[in-house]
Motif scaffolding. Structure first.
Motif, PDB file in Angstrom:
ATOM      1  N   ASP A 114     -13.126 -35.124  -2.740  1.00  8.67           N
ATOM      2  CA  ASP A 114     -11.938 -34.412  -2.261  1.00  8.67           C
ATOM      3  C   ASP A 114     -11.850 -34.426  -0.741  1.00  8.67           C
ATOM      4  N   LYS A 115     -12.992 -34.192  -0.098  1.00  8.60           N
ATOM      5  CA  LYS A 115     -13.042 -34.224   1.367  1.00  8.60           C
ATOM      6  C   LYS A 115     -12.726 -35.638   1.874  1.00  8.60           C
ATOM      7  N   GLU A 148      -9.631 -36.910   4.398  1.00  6.31           N
ATOM      8  CA  GLU A 148      -9.802 -37.648   5.658  1.00  6.31           C
ATOM      9  C   GLU A 148      -9.022 -38.966   5.618  1.00  6.31           C
ATOM     10  N   ILE A 149      -9.095 -39.650   4.479  1.00  5.98           N
ATOM     11  CA  ILE A 149      -8.348 -40.904   4.326  1.00  5.98           C
ATOM     12  C   ILE A 149      -6.850 -40.651   4.457  1.00  5.98           C
ATOM     13  N   ALA A 150      -6.389 -39.545   3.893  1.00  9.68           N
ATOM     14  CA  ALA A 150      -4.967 -39.189   3.996  1.00  9.68           C
ATOM     15  C   ALA A 150      -4.576 -38.946   5.457  1.00  9.68           C
ATOM     16  N   ASP A 151      -5.434 -38.275   6.202  1.00  3.77           N
ATOM     17  CA  ASP A 151      -5.146 -38.018   7.625  1.00  3.77           C
ATOM     18  C   ASP A 151      -5.045 -39.327   8.408  1.00  3.77           C
ATOM     19  N   ILE A 152      -6.004 -40.223   8.171  1.00  2.00           N
ATOM     20  CA  ILE A 152      -5.974 -41.521   8.863  1.00  2.00           C
ATOM     21  C   ILE A 152      -4.675 -42.256   8.512  1.00  2.00           C
ATOM     22  N   TYR A 153      -4.368 -42.294   7.235  1.00  2.00           N
ATOM     23  CA  TYR A 153      -3.175 -43.005   6.781  1.00  2.00           C
ATOM     24  C   TYR A 153      -1.904 -42.410   7.390  1.00  2.00           C
ATOM     25  N   ALA A 154      -1.811 -41.088   7.414  1.00  2.00           N
ATOM     26  CA  ALA A 154      -0.619 -40.431   7.959  1.00  2.00           C
ATOM     27  C   ALA A 154      -0.427 -40.788   9.438  1.00  2.00           C
ATOM     28  N   TYR A 155      -1.518 -40.704  10.214  1.00  2.00           N
ATOM     29  CA  TYR A 155      -1.390 -41.037  11.643  1.00  2.00           C
ATOM     30  C   TYR A 155      -1.040 -42.517  11.832  1.00  2.00           C
ATOM     31  N   LEU A 156      -1.603 -43.358  10.985  1.00  2.00           N
ATOM     32  CA  LEU A 156      -1.328 -44.796  11.094  1.00  2.00           C
ATOM     33  C   LEU A 156       0.138 -45.095  10.778  1.00  2.00           C
ATOM     34  N   VAL A 157       0.667 -44.427   9.752  1.00  2.00           N
ATOM     35  CA  VAL A 157       2.080 -44.619   9.393  1.00  2.00           C
ATOM     36  C   VAL A 157       2.987 -44.132  10.518  1.00  2.00           C
ATOM     37  N   GLU A 181      -0.740 -35.070  -1.364  1.00  2.00           N
ATOM     38  CA  GLU A 181      -1.573 -33.875  -1.588  1.00  2.00           C
ATOM     39  C   GLU A 181      -1.971 -33.220  -0.265  1.00  2.00           C
ATOM     40  N   LYS A 182      -2.302 -34.050   0.711  1.00  2.00           N
ATOM     41  CA  LYS A 182      -2.707 -33.508   2.018  1.00  2.00           C
ATOM     42  C   LYS A 182      -1.532 -32.806   2.702  1.00  2.00           C
ATOM     43  N   MET A 183      -0.332 -33.368   2.557  1.00  2.00           N
ATOM     44  CA  MET A 183       0.828 -32.722   3.172  1.00  2.00           C
ATOM     45  C   MET A 183       1.113 -31.373   2.529  1.00  2.00           C
ATOM     46  N   LYS A 184       0.841 -31.265   1.227  1.00  2.00           N
ATOM     47  CA  LYS A 184       0.994 -29.957   0.572  1.00  2.00           C
ATOM     48  C   LYS A 184       0.049 -28.935   1.189  1.00  2.00           C
ATOM     49  N   LYS A 185      -1.211 -29.314   1.344  1.00  2.00           N
ATOM     50  CA  LYS A 185      -2.178 -28.417   1.996  1.00  2.00           C
ATOM     51  C   LYS A 185      -1.740 -28.082   3.414  1.00  2.00           C
ATOM     52  N   ASN A 186      -1.333 -29.119   4.151  1.00  2.00           N
ATOM     53  CA  ASN A 186      -0.946 -28.895   5.545  1.00  2.00           C
ATOM     54  C   ASN A 186       0.311 -28.039   5.666  1.00  2.00           C
ATOM     55  N   ALA A 187       1.182 -28.141   4.669  1.00  2.00           N
ATOM     56  CA  ALA A 187       2.392 -27.315   4.702  1.00  2.00           C
ATOM     57  C   ALA A 187       2.028 -25.832   4.623  1.00  2.00           C
ATOM     58  N   ARG A 188       0.910 -25.524   3.917  1.00  2.00           N
ATOM     59  CA  ARG A 188       0.455 -24.127   3.863  1.00  2.00           C
ATOM     60  C   ARG A 188      -0.235 -23.713   5.172  1.00  2.00           C
TER      61      ARG A 188
END
Lengths: 114, 114, 114, 114
Positions: free
Chosen positions: C58-59, C63-72, D88-95
């Motif tokens: 889950d962790k 982290e992968i989601a954060d990297i991907y979001a910034y890259l996008v 999923e990460k954006m859902k967490k971050n939205a909170r």
């Protein structure tokens, strides 16, 4: 071995942590700690940096201490003298970046025009 | 100021590079140099690390020297004494990682079971 | 713009965060997030990696989601199409790393013997 | 598997490079590539960033492509869908970062005043 190196190695060895240390794990640790340092300035505009330094000096000190400790351990374990290494590197850099070409510019030496 | 610090700052100031240095650019520089160090071990299996250290020791020394130089400049510009900072940090870490709990484990202190 | 890009940019713009984003702050953010990912494996032996992946999935996802979001966001703001960029890079890499030379080796192309 | 993922994995598997890939080596690779991207802006003042982007766009594209390729491989090997992970990460971050608190500020959620 100078005093601070002895103290750091003593701290490490009392905890039997040498088993986790090699050039890769220590290099990764320096990356990780320096990224934590950089995070303190993640969104800062140029003109906000000094204020952050003032406000977060204790945190900055802690991160700098972590980087320094890992660097001392790495150099120790590899038999590298930090002072000697930096003096040799400055000799090389003095050739790559002679004062007359490098003064006042942040260009990489590969970008110098002959 | 000890001798190596004086030499590093002299090298910097002769080139008028202080204008490019602040806590953010120096933190970024430590990240960049330590990532170059890590790159030498990018694909290495655990058992290949020692061989890489032997083969690439000169390159490793150079990267370690770069990290150390930037760290000394950063500490200098922020008025931080590296030795003092590491001693204060070891005091904190001695509380977080007492020998009886931390010995022989790479667990983060937040993972210690009470 | 594909759907996920739209969603990420919407999330950013609703919070008026574009003012903090430029190529440098986003590059730094990718470094910071990927160092957090690396930290999960900081002290791991090779044979412990799979177990960490299972325990901390889950962790890792976060982290992968954060990297991907910034890259996008970075690609979006610079007008770069990620798919096109990676296809162009693979063409270059196919020349640097032709199958007959690169197969089964982690050597850098600069280390290939002619 | 979408098309770009297939192409990247095909490129990797033709070279028999999976043997070098695990969560740690791929995380380290993303750190290394993103530090190379950051290096392009190492000494830049805020107002110089756009000019660097224009001048070095091809190099920036290459670095972004490298980061993306490693991220796709990492997600692929771990069975993570990048789009799902980011949603999923954006859902967490939205909170953590509701619009009314987070709008126009770069503060970390831990710094929000109740």
């Amino acid at each position: 071995m100078d005093s601070i190196e002895k103290e750091i190695i003593k701290f490490r060895d009392e905890r039997d942590w040498k088993q986790f240390h090699n050039a890769r794990t220590l290099a990764a640790s320096i990356v990780i700690e320096s990224a934590e340092l950089l995070e303190l300035f993640q969104w800062a505009k140029d003109e906000e940096i000094e204020e952050i330094v003032e406000k977060k000096l204790d945190k900055i000190k802690d991160e700098i201490a972590d980087i320094y400790a890992y660097l001392v351990i790495l150099a120790h374990d590899l038999g590298i003298n930090l002072q000697d290494a930096v003096r040799e590197k400055m000799k090389k850099n003095a050739r790559k970046y002679p004062v007359d070409k490098a003064k006042g510019t942040s260009k990489k030496y590969t970008e110098f025009v002959e």
